[in-house]
Design an enzyme around this catalytic site. Sequence first.
Site, PDB file in Angstrom:
ATOM      1  N   PHE A 136       0.843  -1.196   0.000  1.00  0.00           N
ATOM      2  CA  PHE A 136       0.000   0.000   0.000  1.00  0.00           C
ATOM      3  C   PHE A 136       0.875   1.242   0.000  1.00  0.00           C
ATOM      4  CE2 PHE A 136      -2.486   3.440   1.914  1.00  0.00           C
ATOM      5  CZ  PHE A 136      -3.616   3.401   1.105  1.00  0.00           C
ATOM      6  N   ASP A 221       9.029   2.657   1.426  1.00  0.00           N
ATOM      7  CA  ASP A 221       7.877   3.414   1.904  1.00  0.00           C
ATOM      8  C   ASP A 221       7.767   3.146   3.400  1.00  0.00           C
ATOM      9  OD1 ASP A 221       5.407   4.252   2.758  1.00  0.00           O
ATOM     10  OD2 ASP A 221       4.313   3.501   1.012  1.00  0.00           O
ATOM     11  N   LYS A 250       2.565   9.871   8.190  1.00  0.00           N
ATOM     12  CA  LYS A 250       1.861   9.407   9.374  1.00  0.00           C
ATOM     13  C   LYS A 250       2.475   9.929  10.686  1.00  0.00           C
ATOM     14  CE  LYS A 250      -0.978   5.715   7.665  1.00  0.00           C
ATOM     15  NZ  LYS A 250      -0.660   4.878   6.526  1.00  0.00           N
TER      16      LYS A 250
HETATM   17  C1  LIG Z   1      -0.952   5.232   5.079  1.00  0.00           C
HETATM   18  C2  LIG Z   1       0.070   4.836   4.098  1.00  0.00           C
HETATM   19  C3  LIG Z   1       0.291   5.584   2.924  1.00  0.00           C
HETATM   20  C4  LIG Z   1      -0.589   6.741   2.519  1.00  0.00           C
HETATM   21  O1  LIG Z   1      -0.448   7.840   3.359  1.00  0.00           O
HETATM   22  P1  LIG Z   1      -1.521   9.015   3.280  1.00  0.00           P
HETATM   23  O2  LIG Z   1      -1.012  10.019   4.271  1.00  0.00           O
HETATM   24  O3  LIG Z   1      -2.841   8.429   3.628  1.00  0.00           O
HETATM   25  O4  LIG Z   1      -1.503   9.522   1.899  1.00  0.00           O
HETATM   26  C5  LIG Z   1       1.323   5.207   2.098  1.00  0.00           C
HETATM   27  N1  LIG Z   1       2.100   4.166   2.396  1.00  0.00           N
HETATM   28  C6  LIG Z   1       1.932   3.429   3.507  1.00  0.00           C
HETATM   29  C7  LIG Z   1       2.855   2.300   3.782  1.00  0.00           C
HETATM   30  C8  LIG Z   1       0.900   3.734   4.385  1.00  0.00           C
HETATM   31  O5  LIG Z   1       0.701   2.971   5.476  1.00  0.00           O
END
Ligand SMILES: *Cc1c(COP(=O)(O)O)cnc(C)c1O
Length: 401
Positions: A136, A221, A250
């Site tokens: 994700f 990420d 986050k």
């Molecule tokens: C939550 C998340 C995102 C997206 O972040 P947003 O601030 O909602 O755009 C991207 N990568 C990972 C691994 C995430 O957990």
Amino acid sequence: MQVTRDTFDEVMVPNYNPAALVPVKGEGSRVWDQDGNEYIDFAGGIAVNVLGHCHPELVAALKEQGEKLWHLSNVFTNEPALRLAKKLTNATFAERVYFANSGAEANEAALKLARRYAIEHFGEEKNQIISFNQGFHGRTFFTVTVGGQAAYSDGFGPKPGAIQHVDYNDLSALEAIMSDKTCAVMMEPLQGEGGIISPTQEFVEGVRALCDKHNALLIFDEVQSGVGRTGHLYAYMGLGVTPDILTSAKALGGGFPIGAMLTTAKIAASLKPGTHGSTYGGNPLACAVAERALDIVNQPEVLEGVFRKEQLFRDGLQAINDKYHVFDEVRGKGLLLGCALNEKYKGRARDFLNAATQHKLMCLIAGANVVRFAPSLVIPDADIKQGLERFELAVAQVVGE
Ligand SMILES: *Cc1c(COP(=O)(O)O)cnc(C)c1O
């Protein structure tokens, strides 16, 4: 004006289906709703509220900056952004930072940078991006396409191209599709939304080696795994594998929206003036709060506390499972933990979450089979204990249904 959960259905786009309660106040790892009910928070705003709710130092940082300077745009730089960037580069492999407002935006920047860098240094043909099933990376069209869940990216027409997926932890599948046309491999060093899946050591090291072999950039990420969540400032530090580009969001702002892309000076050079940007990126309010959050999280006692609290969670969850036999395993790292439901309860994670909410505990799921916890890194031990008592009541309820 009186507003309730019903107001949501009247005025909001229906892309979310929020819980029945409307929270109005938070303090530490406790949250109160409109009716005065008190909840223990094991969800942490989905791995965001890294220091709980309304941490006094973050409130102070916000107030202080709020009386100084709110916004300028990137026509000017500002002190909080420069200080935060200095601290991030001091604390990590990175030498350059780009600020955004969210995880998806940080990833969007990372992907655009990787494409630019490859085209500039190796030519137009080098544009393949490889990522992993169940991964994700956010909800912009580029990031959702790189993400490995077709359910999130289908139904919006033609997708950005040259993106391929293989299974996480399957090194030979990656090797088979990698070539000198590969521009970047993007991965979470601990898959969050996809079900709390850790990479094997062999896999992350192998991905790094394949990227080196093919001159491809490795993008980690760390939007969910970063900023202390795994007990390391960033998860890559615990793995001993360094990416070329890292994204953070986050927990970075402790609840204030901010994202960051970190990279080396050499790679960063491909984003020349005018190539990319954001009106709010590097906003002084966001950076002032993030700077304070980073100062607090990046202390040995806070990071060590994460491992200690992880053990409290693991011991408590083990005791619950010994009694009720609902999980196959408790997985993840630090304070990003997932209880993988066993065969008998497969597909029922949402039932556990709903039962927990009834027992005044906020938790998360990661797919249909995993109950996820991502609490504050400084959640008091007493709140962990009491929260787990509530979780046990929730488990007992689902088992008894
Ligand atoms: C939550 C998340 C995102 C997206 O972040 P947003 O601030 O909602 O755009 C991207 N990568 C990972 C691994 C995430 O957990």
